[in-house]
Design a protein around this motif. Structure first.
Motif, PDB file in Angstrom:
ATOM      1  N   LEU A 158      -0.608   7.602  -7.635  1.00 13.27           N
ATOM      2  CA  LEU A 158      -1.350   6.914  -9.003  1.00 13.27           C
ATOM      3  C   LEU A 158      -0.487   6.245  -9.754  1.00 13.27           C
ATOM      4  CD1 LEU A 158      -4.494   9.610  -9.322  1.00 13.27           C
ATOM      5  CD2 LEU A 158      -4.542   7.335  -8.860  1.00 13.27           C
ATOM      6  N   GLY A 159       0.680   7.125 -10.177  1.00 12.59           N
ATOM      7  CA  GLY A 159       1.772   6.610 -11.143  1.00 12.59           C
ATOM      8  C   GLY A 159       2.062   5.187 -10.783  1.00 12.59           C
ATOM      9  N   ILE A 160       2.451   5.123  -9.480  1.00 15.41           N
ATOM     10  CA  ILE A 160       3.038   3.842  -8.731  1.00 15.41           C
ATOM     11  C   ILE A 160       2.289   2.761  -9.002  1.00 15.41           C
ATOM     12  CG2 ILE A 160       3.797   2.847  -6.622  1.00 15.41           C
ATOM     13  CD1 ILE A 160       5.124   5.298  -5.916  1.00 15.41           C
ATOM     14  N   VAL A 161       0.854   3.155  -8.707  1.00 18.33           N
ATOM     15  CA  VAL A 161      -0.242   2.131  -8.612  1.00 18.33           C
ATOM     16  C   VAL A 161      -0.469   1.686 -10.094  1.00 18.33           C
ATOM     17  CG1 VAL A 161      -2.848   1.745  -8.206  1.00 18.33           C
ATOM     18  CG2 VAL A 161      -1.681   3.011  -6.584  1.00 18.33           C
ATOM     19  N   ARG A 162      -0.261   2.501 -11.006  1.00 22.46           N
ATOM     20  CA  ARG A 162      -0.355   2.023 -12.496  1.00 22.46           C
ATOM     21  C   ARG A 162       0.461   1.094 -12.967  1.00 22.46           C
ATOM     22  NH1 ARG A 162      -4.336   4.265 -15.698  1.00 22.46           N
ATOM     23  NH2 ARG A 162      -5.498   5.886 -14.982  1.00 22.46           N
ATOM     24  N   GLN A 163       1.604   1.059 -12.419  1.00 17.60           N
ATOM     25  CA  GLN A 163       2.690   0.254 -12.566  1.00 17.60           C
ATOM     26  C   GLN A 163       2.384  -1.217 -12.391  1.00 17.60           C
ATOM     27  OE1 GLN A 163       6.351   1.844 -11.316  1.00 17.60           O
ATOM     28  NE2 GLN A 163       6.101   3.845 -11.989  1.00 17.60           N
ATOM     29  N   GLY A 164       1.602  -1.409 -11.505  1.00 24.91           N
ATOM     30  CA  GLY A 164       1.018  -2.799 -11.022  1.00 24.91           C
ATOM     31  C   GLY A 164       1.276  -3.365 -10.110  1.00 24.91           C
ATOM     32  N   ASP A 165       2.293  -3.168  -9.172  1.00 23.31           N
ATOM     33  CA  ASP A 165       2.536  -3.955  -7.971  1.00 23.31           C
ATOM     34  C   ASP A 165       1.832  -3.435  -6.531  1.00 23.31           C
ATOM     35  OD1 ASP A 165       3.682  -5.950  -9.559  1.00 23.31           O
ATOM     36  OD2 ASP A 165       5.596  -5.105  -9.125  1.00 23.31           O
ATOM     37  N   TRP A 166       1.794  -2.149  -6.685  1.00 27.21           N
ATOM     38  CA  TRP A 166       1.105  -1.294  -5.463  1.00 27.21           C
ATOM     39  C   TRP A 166      -0.312  -0.918  -5.655  1.00 27.21           C
ATOM     40  CZ3 TRP A 166       4.163  -0.627  -1.174  1.00 27.21           C
ATOM     41  CH2 TRP A 166       5.591  -0.720  -1.303  1.00 27.21           C
TER      42      TRP A 166
ATOM     43  N   ILE B 271       4.183  -1.061   3.748  1.00 24.72           N
ATOM     44  CA  ILE B 271       3.608   0.312   3.548  1.00 24.72           C
ATOM     45  C   ILE B 271       4.684   1.370   2.847  1.00 24.72           C
ATOM     46  CG2 ILE B 271       2.449   2.417   4.674  1.00 24.72           C
ATOM     47  CD1 ILE B 271       0.703   0.003   4.929  1.00 24.72           C
ATOM     48  N   LEU B 272       4.384   1.982   1.926  1.00 23.77           N
ATOM     49  CA  LEU B 272       5.361   2.876   1.314  1.00 23.77           C
ATOM     50  C   LEU B 272       4.486   4.149   1.453  1.00 23.77           C
ATOM     51  CD1 LEU B 272       7.636   3.943  -0.322  1.00 23.77           C
ATOM     52  CD2 LEU B 272       6.151   3.489  -2.431  1.00 23.77           C
TER      53      LEU B 272
ATOM     54  N   LEU C 248       0.763  -1.312   0.041  1.00 23.85           N
ATOM     55  CA  LEU C 248       0.281  -0.034  -0.028  1.00 23.85           C
ATOM     56  C   LEU C 248       0.897   1.219   0.037  1.00 23.85           C
ATOM     57  CD1 LEU C 248      -2.920  -1.093   2.467  1.00 23.85           C
ATOM     58  CD2 LEU C 248      -3.032  -0.696   0.251  1.00 23.85           C
ATOM     59  N   VAL C 249       0.506   2.209  -0.840  1.00 23.76           N
ATOM     60  CA  VAL C 249       0.946   3.535  -1.163  1.00 23.76           C
ATOM     61  C   VAL C 249       0.196   4.381  -0.280  1.00 23.76           C
ATOM     62  CG1 VAL C 249       2.068   5.399  -2.249  1.00 23.76           C
ATOM     63  CG2 VAL C 249       1.892   3.159  -3.097  1.00 23.76           C
ATOM     64  N   LEU C 250       0.599   4.954   0.886  1.00 23.43           N
ATOM     65  CA  LEU C 250      -0.130   5.813   1.775  1.00 23.43           C
ATOM     66  C   LEU C 250       0.281   7.072   2.042  1.00 23.43           C
ATOM     67  CD1 LEU C 250      -1.301   3.256   4.579  1.00 23.43           C
ATOM     68  CD2 LEU C 250      -2.597   3.972   2.391  1.00 23.43           C
ATOM     69  N   PRO C 251      -0.319   8.259   2.447  1.00 26.62           N
ATOM     70  CA  PRO C 251       0.491   9.302   2.732  1.00 26.62           C
ATOM     71  C   PRO C 251       0.966   9.399   4.282  1.00 26.62           C
ATOM     72  CG  PRO C 251      -2.181   9.540   2.975  1.00 26.62           C
ATOM     73  CD  PRO C 251      -1.913   8.330   2.341  1.00 26.62           C
TER      74      PRO C 251
END
Length: 313
Positions: A230-238, A220-221, A193-196
């Motif tokens: 959003l860019g990281i999520v679109r890469q697939g693993d997060w 957690i990142l 998960l990428v979180l603020p």
């Protein structure tokens, strides 16, 4: 008996909100001695003690608490009077200084700015994008006319208005195993998960929800940039947990999967915060009305899109 001076009230309010004469002096761009004199004049005029002097600053007395509430209303009414007079002059002029969360920068702010600027060419609009802690501080210091922030602790000196409730969504590039609609965090496998960061008002609520699901140990990142997230999520693993208003452009995108978080429903409330004693100018008031209307429309679009949630919204 002479009349109370507005300057006395303004300096008194600043000292009350800052809890310190030196901090109040910085806020109102005056000297400490000047602030002290103004507060003492008000105390002498009213025949009461407004503050107890303590080692760390000042602490309002019971009478001080009562007079603060009245002083805020008086100063705001004076501001409204001045704004009403200015509004009679014809075309809107002046400046609008607004703070917005990154949530609104992607799909909501642009149409509001375009229409407002076309309709009011003599008004300058200055937008600051940031997270709630920064925006709250800037409103307190008088650097912003208002800001839109998530629900959280609102400090003294600010007035808040509830705007609407948005859905929190689990956002993934790949479908989550065994999930076809709404997400129960206790029933999904551990995620990346990428979180603020902790300075974001939404983070505390997200952490609380994740702590309630001890079986799933998520990686957690921390990332204080929604567009980068959003860019990281679109890469697939997060994956990430993001507000629905941010994800409006992705709702029909087959490359992104959006899952409302349920059991219980996870939401975020949006507030407009502004200085308690200041009245919005006609230009600020109009821009605030248009921006908040767009936010409410967007929250409604998000709720309709996920109408299968049931009737708990």
């Amino acid at each position: 008996m002479s009349h109370i001076k507005l300057q006395n009230l303004r300096f008194f309010v600043a000292v009350y909100e800052e809890g310190s004469i030196s901090a109040a002096a910085r806020k109102v761009h005056a000297t400490q001695s000047g602030v002290s004199v103004q507060v003492r004049d008000l105390e002498d005029h009213l025949g009461v003690v407004l503050f107890d002097r303590i080692s760390t600053g000042v602490s309002p007395t019971t009478v001080g608490d009562q007079i603060y509430r009245r002083a805020v209303r008086i100063l705001r009414e004076v501001g409204l009077l001045e704004a009403d007079v200015t509004a009679q002059s014809g075309d809107l002029t002046g400046e609008v200084r607004v703070g917005i969360m990154p949530t609104f920068a992607r799909a909501i702010l642009s149409p509001v700015l375009a229409r407002f600027s076309d309709d009011n060419p003599h008004v300058d609009v200055k937008v600051t994008e940031g997270y709630s802690a920064l925006l709250t501080r800037m409103v307190l210091m008088g650097e912003l006319d208002f800001a839109i922030v998530p629900d959280g602790d609102i400090p003294k000196g600010l007035r808040c208005t509830f705007l609407d409730t948005d859905l929190e969504l689990l956002v993934c590039h790949r479908p989550v195993e065994s999930v076809s609609g709404n997400v129960d965090l206790s029933a999904i496998p551990p995620l990346r998960l990428v979180l603020p960061g902790p300075g974001n008002a939404r983070r505390a609520k997200i952490d609380q929800r994740l702590r309630n699901v001890p079986e799933a140990v998520h990686r957690i990142l921390e990332m204080d940039s929604m567009m980068t997230t959003l860019g990281i999520v679109r890469q697939g693993d997060w994956s990430s947990i993001l507000p629905g208003c941010l994800c409006l452009p992705d709702m029909d995108d087959p490359e992104i999967h959006l899952y409302p978080i349920m059991r219980p429903l996870m939401t975020v409330d949006y507030l407009m915060i502004e200085p308690a004693t200041q009245a919005q100018s006609a230009a600020v008031r109009l821009f605030a009305e248009r921006l908040t209307a767009e936010i409410r429309d967007s929250c409604e679009i998000c709720r309709r899109h996920f109408a299968n949630l049931d009737d708990r919204m």
